[in-house]
Design a protein around this motif. Structure first.
Motif, PDB file in Angstrom:
ATOM      1  N   THR A  41       1.462   4.165  -2.937  1.00  0.00           N
ATOM      2  CA  THR A  41       1.266   5.582  -2.619  1.00  0.00           C
ATOM      3  C   THR A  41       2.478   6.404  -3.033  1.00  0.00           C
ATOM      4  O   THR A  41       2.353   7.489  -3.612  1.00  0.00           O
TER       5      THR A  41
ATOM      6  N   GLU B 119       4.093   0.157 -10.657  1.00  0.00           N
ATOM      7  CA  GLU B 119       2.807  -0.503 -10.423  1.00  0.00           C
ATOM      8  C   GLU B 119       2.703  -1.839 -11.145  1.00  0.00           C
ATOM      9  O   GLU B 119       2.189  -2.819 -10.616  1.00  0.00           O
TER      10      GLU B 119
ATOM     11  N   THR C 177       0.833  -1.203   0.000  1.00  0.00           N
ATOM     12  CA  THR C 177       0.000   0.000   0.000  1.00  0.00           C
ATOM     13  C   THR C 177       0.866   1.251   0.000  1.00  0.00           C
ATOM     14  O   THR C 177       0.614   2.209  -0.736  1.00  0.00           O
ATOM     15  N   LYS C 178       1.927   1.232   0.821  1.00  0.00           N
ATOM     16  CA  LYS C 178       2.832   2.383   0.883  1.00  0.00           C
ATOM     17  C   LYS C 178       3.585   2.562  -0.426  1.00  0.00           C
ATOM     18  O   LYS C 178       3.760   3.682  -0.913  1.00  0.00           O
TER      19      LYS C 178
ATOM     20  N   ARG D 162       4.066   7.767  -7.326  1.00  0.00           N
ATOM     21  CA  ARG D 162       3.128   8.773  -7.844  1.00  0.00           C
ATOM     22  C   ARG D 162       3.088   8.855  -9.373  1.00  0.00           C
ATOM     23  O   ARG D 162       2.131   9.361  -9.939  1.00  0.00           O
TER      24      ARG D 162
END
Length: 337
Positions: A257, A265, A253-254, A260
């Motif tokens: 985040t 991903e 999750t971090k 950016r």
């Protein structure tokens, strides 16, 4: 060939740098002497070593004090146990050097570790340098073939991050070592990265490193294996803990985040699958009955991130053998029994 032979001013800058070595210490008395002796043996001598005794309950704190008595370049801080990220932050606030490197207290480094990591920081004007890693498993040395090497800046740095930073298909590992250890950083680059990882006990290096990479203009990855990473069963990350899964979930999750620009991903599903599989295997000996097995398996493989990124069909080439393929589809379709 001396990289500074045609650049007298660069060599002068290099020779005058104070390097801060940060060593978090927690219950590693069996390994600590070798670690600290490897620091004493450095060919580059302008260093300070900040030893953060993070609430050790064995003889580690006393060993640190003895080295400090013997050589004043060692500075010792004793604190209540707060974890490796907290220890690193404490030390960073005390560091006097312009450049910082991290060494774990159960590992050790080659005698030219500082020398070779520092030179590109001066000669190539990069924000951090990285060496290759020697893994020590049962006393035997092996080296992972990390594929990211050389000077990376601007677009080439972003391309390296997006191509295979977290997952290299040929090795099913990462494109460069994802540890903070084995690297040397400009001190002012570290503050934000260490802060982001503060409340994490698993994967804190990955969190900090991705944050640092996003804030870097250039880095240099050496081909030399200068850092010796010792694997042993007592390590915190090697032990089975039921809450490790939740920490893995927080890690991803971090990372999502911090990412950016969505550079990593598409790599994370591969790492999610392999990490989940590893935790799944490690959990087996601790299940007392089928109900406990089913509860934990559902907890892992029905999580939102795995359903979104791993089982969505986005990465069809994850499983590499028949058993893994079978397991993948059983878990995808929730056929736990």
């Amino acid at each position: 060939m001396n990289v500074f032979q045609d650049h007298g001013s660069q060599k002068q800058i290099y020779m005058s740098q104070l390097i801060s070595i940060i060593v978090p210490v927690y219950n590693t008395e069996k390994y600590l002497h070798k670690c600290l002796d490897s620091i004493l043996a450095q060919s580059y001598t302008e260093w300070e070593a900040i030893l953060i005794d993070d609430g050790s309950t064995d003889n580690s704190g006393n060993i640190c004090d003895k080295y400090s008595d013997k050589d004043k370049r060692f500075r010792v801080i004793h604190q209540s146990n707060a974890g490796v990220s907290s220890a690193r932050n404490t030390a960073l606030n005390l560091a006097n050097g312009s450049f910082v490197t991290f060494i774990d207290s159960d590992d050790y480094v080659s005698n030219n570790y500082i020398d070779l990591l520092l030179k590109p920081l001066i000669s190539d004007a990069v924000d951090f340098t990285c060496c290759q890693i020697n893994d020590i498993i049962n006393g035997k040395i092996s080296q992972t073939n990390y594929t990211i090497k050389g000077r990376l800046s601007g677009l080439s740095l972003k391309q390296a991050i997006s191509k295979n930073l977290f997952y290299e298909p040929t090795t099913r590992s990462s494109g460069m070592p994802l540890f903070l250890c084995g690297k040397m950083f400009k001190k002012d680059l570290l503050q934000e990265g260490l802060k982001v990882a503060l409340d994490t006990w698993y994967g804190e290096d990955q969190i900090a490193l991705l944050s640092i990479l996003y804030n870097s203009n250039a880095c240099y990855v050496l081909t030399e294996p200068l850092y010796y990473y010792v694997h042993y069963s007592e390590q915190v990350t090697s032990k089975y803990r039921a809450d490790k899964w939740d920490e893995l979930y927080r890690l991803w999750t971090k990372l999502l985040t911090i990412d950016r620009e969505n550079l990593v991903e598409h790599q994370l599903p591969y790492r999610m699958w392999l990490s989940s599989l590893s935790f799944y295997y490690d959990s087996f000996p601790y299940f007392r009955d089928y109900e406990e097995y089913e509860k934990m398996t559902k907890h892992i493989f029905e999580s939102a991130l795995l359903r979104k990124y791993v089982f969505s069909g986005f990465v069809k080439s994850i499983p590499k053998n028949r058993f893994e393929k079978l397991l993948f589809y059983l878990l995808k379709y929730k056929l736990y029994r």
